[in-house]
Enzyme design. Structure first.
Site, PDB file in Angstrom:
ATOM      1  N   GLY A 144       0.797  -1.219   0.000  1.00  0.00           N
ATOM      2  CA  GLY A 144       0.000   0.000   0.000  1.00  0.00           C
ATOM      3  C   GLY A 144       0.829   1.268   0.000  1.00  0.00           C
ATOM      4  O   GLY A 144       2.062   1.256  -0.009  1.00  0.00           O
ATOM      5  N   GLN A 178       4.486   9.043   0.459  1.00  0.00           N
ATOM      6  CA  GLN A 178       4.865   9.844  -0.704  1.00  0.00           C
ATOM      7  C   GLN A 178       5.401  11.221  -0.340  1.00  0.00           C
ATOM      8  O   GLN A 178       6.256  11.755  -1.046  1.00  0.00           O
ATOM      9  CB  GLN A 178       3.650   9.960  -1.641  1.00  0.00           C
ATOM     10  CG  GLN A 178       3.294   8.620  -2.268  1.00  0.00           C
ATOM     11  CD  GLN A 178       1.944   8.619  -2.959  1.00  0.00           C
ATOM     12  OE1 GLN A 178       1.082   9.459  -2.694  1.00  0.00           O
ATOM     13  NE2 GLN A 178       1.735   7.664  -3.846  1.00  0.00           N
ATOM     14  N   ARG A 205     -11.216  20.344  -1.660  1.00  0.00           N
ATOM     15  CA  ARG A 205     -12.485  20.307  -2.391  1.00  0.00           C
ATOM     16  C   ARG A 205     -12.708  18.888  -2.899  1.00  0.00           C
ATOM     17  O   ARG A 205     -11.806  18.279  -3.490  1.00  0.00           O
ATOM     18  CB  ARG A 205     -12.453  21.281  -3.564  1.00  0.00           C
ATOM     19  CG  ARG A 205     -13.596  21.100  -4.546  1.00  0.00           C
ATOM     20  CD  ARG A 205     -13.485  21.976  -5.791  1.00  0.00           C
ATOM     21  NE  ARG A 205     -14.420  21.503  -6.794  1.00  0.00           N
ATOM     22  CZ  ARG A 205     -14.101  20.720  -7.816  1.00  0.00           C
ATOM     23  NH1 ARG A 205     -12.832  20.348  -8.001  1.00  0.00           N
ATOM     24  NH2 ARG A 205     -15.021  20.319  -8.672  1.00  0.00           N
ATOM     25  N   ALA A 206     -13.921  18.342  -2.683  1.00  0.00           N
ATOM     26  CA  ALA A 206     -14.256  16.998  -3.159  1.00  0.00           C
ATOM     27  C   ALA A 206     -14.483  17.040  -4.663  1.00  0.00           C
ATOM     28  O   ALA A 206     -15.368  17.755  -5.135  1.00  0.00           O
ATOM     29  CB  ALA A 206     -15.504  16.483  -2.447  1.00  0.00           C
ATOM     30  N   TYR A 247      -9.108  16.876 -10.194  1.00  0.00           N
ATOM     31  CA  TYR A 247      -9.214  15.701 -11.064  1.00  0.00           C
ATOM     32  C   TYR A 247     -10.268  15.893 -12.151  1.00  0.00           C
ATOM     33  O   TYR A 247     -10.161  15.352 -13.239  1.00  0.00           O
ATOM     34  CB  TYR A 247      -9.638  14.469 -10.244  1.00  0.00           C
ATOM     35  CG  TYR A 247      -8.600  13.853  -9.353  1.00  0.00           C
ATOM     36  CD1 TYR A 247      -7.413  14.512  -9.007  1.00  0.00           C
ATOM     37  CD2 TYR A 247      -8.815  12.581  -8.814  1.00  0.00           C
ATOM     38  CE1 TYR A 247      -6.485  13.925  -8.171  1.00  0.00           C
ATOM     39  CE2 TYR A 247      -7.893  11.976  -7.977  1.00  0.00           C
ATOM     40  CZ  TYR A 247      -6.731  12.649  -7.653  1.00  0.00           C
ATOM     41  OH  TYR A 247      -5.819  12.060  -6.816  1.00  0.00           O
ATOM     42  N   GLU A 307      -2.704  18.614  -4.946  1.00  0.00           N
ATOM     43  CA  GLU A 307      -3.217  17.925  -6.120  1.00  0.00           C
ATOM     44  C   GLU A 307      -4.139  18.875  -6.848  1.00  0.00           C
ATOM     45  O   GLU A 307      -4.980  19.537  -6.233  1.00  0.00           O
ATOM     46  CB  GLU A 307      -3.966  16.646  -5.752  1.00  0.00           C
ATOM     47  CG  GLU A 307      -3.066  15.460  -5.510  1.00  0.00           C
ATOM     48  CD  GLU A 307      -3.856  14.169  -5.374  1.00  0.00           C
ATOM     49  OE1 GLU A 307      -5.100  14.212  -5.334  1.00  0.00           O
ATOM     50  OE2 GLU A 307      -3.225  13.099  -5.310  1.00  0.00           O
TER      51      GLU A 307
END
Length: 877
Positions: free
Chosen positions: A463, A485, A717-718, A778, A775
């Protein structure tokens, strides 16, 4: 143990678990009325039946407002399917109200207020709840007015609000209240657009002394504002002008200190003493001058405010510091508690919370000083903490750990949990403690005993995990990062050092840190922490009194604040705190703050419909169990004034379904005071837009004050999920995560992710960031939807062109444009070209080769894409 970073390729991280959230509504049952019950009449008369009723909306012509007051339990009012909504009845004359009965249809209000008014415009809340379950509610109340309304702020179903009957009981014949003579402005906090000099401050106009005065700069416009502590019905304002008066001005009110309503206006003011009859309500009153009557500024000896009945909220309860009510979701253990009782509670919480990423449950587990045997396995929204002055005052023989078995060893979604102020001794024969976490999971002020032991920052052998914090912590043995990471370690001590590296490991003020090396291994090492205050914490002193310790500022520090030393700082009795239970309104919270109280939020979701306003210097606001403040109805969650030394810690802010302009604001726009000797600080403060429901906020955190310190924050933010969790480019809308307008602001451990424009915008000078993780969104549907003028996409970290000094160390930005892999971000870091704007050790990654980051910073650095997924750059310029 060696790192697995060189043998396993990092897999794309997922920030949202795919949950199935189902909404089941039985329509037939919803259309069947609940049986009406005979009200327990505290007053003899049903006043509302047959009276004129109005509403914010009606679902259709068959469900009008009048159906809720017709005495027929087979007809109903139903609203549109949105929040907020209201139903109002005109009683025809002023009445004393003693009871209100609500006969809900299946579509009920989960959160609502009952309110009264004399004019249908200014409202007083006489009942409030955020936990209604519908059915028939017979509510005993105390209030008066001609108009009564149900003001719904959160629905209990996916439908609107629906009432079979709305029944108001009371006695008519009351008179409209008279205007009082008490000056509620006297002694209240006052601010102004300017002051002529230090001896003519805003506070002098509300001190009750007609020999002192406020005077402004000699320019237009200028204003003087007073905070009345809670919403007031204002009937008179008396202005006692010095010779420098206002020829043109307005009197304005506001609920939040931001949006203003004018209740009086003149362009022919003549100065002297003006006693002005007004009608309005608000927490704040402002004299807004637009034209001076002389060549000087504006000057008031006194500003007085009279009201018609005080606050609209109940009095603030005191706190017993030896037996405080910390809420139903806080569990406090002492050494006399049976081990089996402790372990049973821990097991129950973990079973419930292991996968409960988007539920409303929040928990705190607290241990009084002593020795215990316990295996603490932490799930979502659970905090474990010791109640000693030192972590070594509480020793757990066992574990304090986080595993990732629920995701097959992948810890990239192990968010929102905390371990603090404990020491841990591992069981005999065991040498591994596992803290496999990603964002918003601090391991703070901890002591893992035993030089032979190691703490693993991933699941150990399988994992991934993706970002976390060690702060003010002593690890006697070895820290092994494995496939972790990225990680930020601050002011900690590693007895046997650190091993491992993937993309971005930052060490600051850490003894036992590895040697600086970037990018292979990717170790950024900063020897000292220039200025930091550790997070305040709850503890129990030797007499059994609960207190909050507020650590002092440290300068150029290394190592912990407590190991083999006495921590510097101050201690505050819990008697000086207002303990906020779920369901408490923002008005009550603000009333407590206005009385000089600090705040302790109990575990749970706290809904607010107006900003929590922090105006007093050195106020401490501490959350237990990742207590969450949800901003409903488009409200701001919290505003902090431009004052010294406010500490906000252990809280999460969440957007509601109606767009908020910002979730938290530190300092109003235009703040300019220096707080270099006593900065405001934010510790473990997290933000969420979307996830359990649709969330909307234009900005998330805006810092206007100077010298603010951020100590571990995740702004999120989702943007990706399935099976019932609402996500999408047009659903969870949020432009920007962090906006910094203040000068000399410092961020330690900053995580900002998935916003739709700039992730971070830095407009102030002298800013510093130590560790940045990002990030990009997406869910960008296509390139055309994500253009910044002619530039492809928005930078993850934008330093404004006007900035002349800024520094940042250890920054990572990642793309995973899975909706449309053809999307390109032009650059992750965009900064002015200036020798005093310096970035050190940056990495960009195309996660799994999905999407492209064309350049690292400005036009420097290579392209991260499917062919070359990871790009490093050590310095710029």
């Amino acid at each position: 143990m060696t790192s697995h970073a060189t043998s396993v390729r990092p897999r794309p991280r997922r920030a949202v678990r795919h949950l199935l959230v189902g909404l089941t509504v039985a329509l037939v049952a919803a259309l069947t009325p609940t049986g009406a019950t005979t009200p327990a009449q505290a007053a003899p008369t049903l006043l509302s039946q047959g009276r004129p009723a109005t509403a914010s909306s009606s679902e259709n012509a068959g469900t009008p407002a009048s159906a809720a007051v017709d005495g027929n339990t087979g007809t109903r009012w139903a609203s549109a399917f949105s929040d907020p909504q209201w139903l109002q009845v005109d009683l025809g004359a002023r009445a004393t109200i003693s009871q209100v009965n609500l006969l809900w249809e299946g579509a009920y209000g989960r959160a609502f207020q009952l309110q009264t008014s004399d004019d249908g415009a200014t409202w007083t809340t006489i009942y409030s709840t955020t936990t209604s379950t519908g059915g028939t509610q017979n509510l005993t109340v105390t209030g008066a007015g001609r108009y009564v309304r149900m003001n719904g702020t959160a629905r209990g179903t996916g439908y609107g609000y629906s009432l079979w009957e709305f029944q108001v009981y009371g006695e008519t014949g009351g008179t409209t209240p008279t205007c009082g003579s008490t000056n509620v402005a006297q002694g209240s906090p006052a601010t102004a657009s300017s002051s002529q000099d230090a001896g003519l401050a805003a506070s002098a106009a509300v001190d009750g002394n007609t020999g002192t005065r406020w005077a402004s700069a000699a320019s237009d416009p200028q204003w003087l504002r007073v905070d009345l502590g809670s919403t007031r019905t204002i009937c008179r304002v008396v202005l006692t002008w010095e010779a420098a008066y206002a020829r043109a001005f307005q009197l304005q009110t506001s609920a939040d200190g931001s949006t203003w309503t004018t209740i009086y206006s003149t362009t022919t003011g003549a100065g002297g003493t003006q006693s002005l009859a007004v009608t309005g309500s608000g927490r704040y009153l402002r004299m807004y001058g637009t034209a001076r009557g002389t060549a000087y500024g504006y000057s008031l000896w006194e500003l007085a405010v009279n009201t018609t009945g005080g606050t609209s909220e109940p009095p603030v309860d005191g706190t017993d510091p030896r037996n405080p009510n910390l809420g139903p979701n806080t569990f406090v253990f002492d050494p006399s508690t049976p081990t089996s009782t402790i372990q049973s509670r821990l097991n129950t919480l973990f079973t419930q919370q292991e996968t409960n990423q988007f539920g409303p449950q929040r928990y705190a587990v607290l241990f009084k000083p002593g020795t215990y045997s316990a295996d603490v396995n932490l799930g979502f929204f659970t905090q474990v903490a010791g109640l000693g002055m030192s972590p070594d005052d509480v020793n757990l023989n066992g574990h304090v750990r986080t595993e990732a078995f629920w995701m097959g060893g992948n810890a990239t979604q192990n968010f929102w949990r905390a371990a603090e102020n404990l020491s841990v001794t591992l069981p005999a024969g065991q040498t591994v403690e596992r803290w496999a976490v990603s964002q918003a999971a601090p391991y703070r002020r901890m002591h893992l005993r035993g030089g032979q032991n190691q703490i693993q920052l991933w699941n150990g052998g399988d994992g991934w995990s993706s970002g976390g914090l060690l702060a003010d912590t002593r690890i006697d043995g070895l820290v092994v990062s494995g496939s972790q990471q990225q990680w930020y370690s601050r002011n900690s001590e590693f007895g046997n050092g650190w091993t491992g590296s993937v993309w971005n490991m930052v060490f600051q003020g850490v003894t036992g840190a590895p040697a600086p090396s970037f990018p292979n291994p990717s170790h950024t090492v900063i020897a000292q922490t220039p200025q930091v205050r550790e997070k305040p914490f709850l503890y129990v002193d030797g007499t059994g009194e609960y207190r909050v310790f507020v650590p002092a500022l440290r300068t150029n520090s290394t190592g912990t604040s407590w190991y083999n030393k006495t921590p510097a700082g101050s201690s505050i009795s819990l008697s000086q705190f207002f303990v906020v239970q779920t369901g408490t309104s923002a008005a009550t919270i603000n009333a407590a703050l206005a009385q000089g109280k600090h705040l302790l939020f109990t575990p749970g979701v706290h809904h607010v419909t107006e900003p929590i306003q922090v105006n007093r210097a050195d106020t401490v606001i501490l959350g237990l169990g990742l207590a969450t403040i949800q901003a409903d109805n488009g409200s701001v969650g919290m505003r902090v004034a431009d004052v010294d030394g406010v500490k906000v810690a252990g809280l999460m802010f969440e957007a509601g379904t109606t767009n908020s302009p910002v979730l938290m604001e530190v300092g109003p726009s235009g703040s300019s005071a220096s707080h270099a000797s006593n900065p405001t600080s934010l510790h473990d403060v997290f933000f969420r837009i979307g996830g359990p429901h649709v969330g909307k906020a234009t900005n998330t955190l805006t810092v206007n004050s100077d010298n603010v310190i951020g100590d571990h924050m995740w702004l999120w933010r989702a943007d990706h999920a399935a099976s019932g969790v609402p996500t999408g480019w047009t659903l969870n809308t949020a432009d920007t995560g962090l906006t910094v307008n203040g000068d000399n602001v410092t961020m330690y451990g900053l995580f900002v992710e998935h916003y739709q424009k700039y992730q971070t915008i830095w407009n102030g000078n002298g800013g510093r960031t130590y560790f940045y993780q990002n990030e990009l969104p997406y869910d960008v549907p296509n390139q055309a939807a994500w253009m910044n003028g002619s530039t492809r996409g928005y930078a993850a970290y934008k330093v404004a062109d006007s900035v002349t000094s800024h520094q940042a160390w250890g920054l990572g930005s990642y793309s995973y444009f899975n909706v449309n892999p053809a999307v390109v971000e032009e650059r992750s870091f965009e900064v002015p070209t200036n020798p005093n704007v310096r970035f050190t050790n940056m990495v960009t990654v195309s996660l799994g080769g999905v999407g492209t980051i064309n350049r690292v910073i400005n036009n420097a650095g290579g392209t991260a894409n499917a062919a070359n997924q990871t790009v490093y750059l050590t310095t710029y310029p």
